[in-house]
Design an enzyme around this catalytic site. Structure first.
Site: not given
Ligand code: GLY
Length: 363
Positions: A120, A222, A240, A250-253, A273-274, A276
């Site tokens: 991950s 992450t 991450t 796609r972009v996460g948090d 984490t988790g 995003g």
């Molecule tokens: N927390 C990582 C993501 O959702 O990309």
């Protein structure tokens, strides 16, 4: 007298002690919480307004006493997830010699970024649904300077590219092709980050092509890390490969300052984490830091951020995990998650320990 009694009755610490056995109870609880909380804010604002008018240094006195920390509490480093003990140890190696918090978090995050077994983060990360390993990372220093990269391919250590963005460019964030071009100009090596294991997992996933993030998958995700060095400089980093089999682009948090990670040298730092998307919509790490600024213990601040998410997205909470870690300028720390199973690691006073996080939903 009546005034004080009301404030006591509505104090958030009472609210935050509650746990829920099922997400069905969430909406009912938060309808009540919203009503009492807005009344509490009104009462507190009236009270504070009166006091502020009577003394100019009221705010300094009202804030937690961050200027008298227990010196033995430092250095400290905290990171998401138990398997990141090794990352914490790498950060401690820097911190225990009197090193710089920013160097420590960069060194710490390098560990999972280079670990092919960590699916991950970085090398070995599961790809998107088109087979691309795309990486997100951000870093922030004690002066509030920050760097970030997103949708970056082929670079083993996105956290170091993020640091270069912070130090060598007039910008905060570079993405995709532009981030890769910058990394190569800076001397980073272009590499294939898709391992055979990750490729096989992707090929198996393609049979059904069903996108469904899994709660606490393998109990790591992450890496978010926050460190405070001996000189009490704070820094944070987050890295991450994002949600496995996400849509391309796609972009996460994680690369978004205030969402995946945030530090403020006056207050402390937090990381998430988790899934995003829920953190992006609530700027969760920023919220945790702001709650600490308002006086909450890191544990409580993380809990408030999780409850904000639960209140806004109760349905999504049934199927997804989010966890926060936090540390304040007194060296106090904590973590909180939606679901049980989240854990985090803290290296402090020469001990590197795993803490099982409390959660909103009961075990
Ligand atoms: N927390 C990582 C993501 O959702 O990309």
């Amino acid at each position: 007298m009546i005034f004080c009694a009301k404030i006591h009755l509505l104090h958030p610490s009472k609210v935050n002690q509650l746990n829920f056995s099922s997400t069905k109870h969430l909406s009912k609880f938060f309808n009540h919480y919203n009503i009492v909380n807005s009344r509490r804010s009104f009462l507190q604002n009236s009270l504070l307004g009166g006091l502020a008018a009577s003394t100019t240094d009221f705010w300094a006195k009202a804030l937690p006493n961050f200027d008298k920390p227990d010196k033995k509490a430092f250095p400290i480093v905290i990171a998401t997830w138990g398997p990141h003990l090794k990352a914490n140890a790498a950060a401690w190696e820097v911190l225990s010699k009197g090193g710089y918090a920013l160097d420590a978090v960069e060194a710490g995050v390098h560990i999972p970024e280079a670990d092919p077994k960590d699916t991950s983060v970085g090398y070995g990360g599961f790809p998107d649904r088109d087979g691309h390993v795309t990486l997100d990372a951000c870093i922030m220093d004690e002066n509030g300077m920050a760097g970030s990269v997103s949708f970056l391919e082929h670079i083993m250590h996105p956290i170091s590219v993020a640091r270069r963005v912070m130090e060598k460019t007039p910008h905060v964030m570079l993405v995709g092709e532009g981030a890769l071009k910058f990394a190569l100009e800076q001397g980073f090596k272009k590499e294939n980050l898709l391992t055979d294991v990750a490729k096989k997992a992707w090929e198996e996933w393609k049979v059904e092509s069903k996108y469904k993030p899994i709660i606490n998958v393998e109990r790591h995700d992450t890496i978010g890390m926050v460190a405070i060095d001996m000189q009490q400089r704070i820094a944070g980093a987050c890295s991450t490969s994002g949600a496995a089999f996400k849509m391309n682009g796609r972009v996460g948090d994680s690369p978004i300052l205030g969402a995946g990670m945030f530090v403020d040298n006056e207050v402390g730092g937090a990381a998430s984490t988790g899934l995003g998307e829920m953190v992006l919509r609530t700027l969760g790490s920023f919220l945790v830091v702001e709650e600490m600024r308002r006086g909450a213990h890191p544990q409580k601040a993380a809990e408030i951020a999780v409850k904000r998410i639960a209140r806004k997205y109760p349905k999504q909470c049934e199927e997804a995990q989010v966890g926060f870690i936090a540390v304040d300028k007194r060296g106090r720390h904590g973590g909180f998650a939606i679901h049980p199973g989240f854990n985090f690691v803290v290296y402090q006073r020469n001990e590197n320990k795993v803490y099982e996080s409390e959660s909103l939903l009961a075990k």
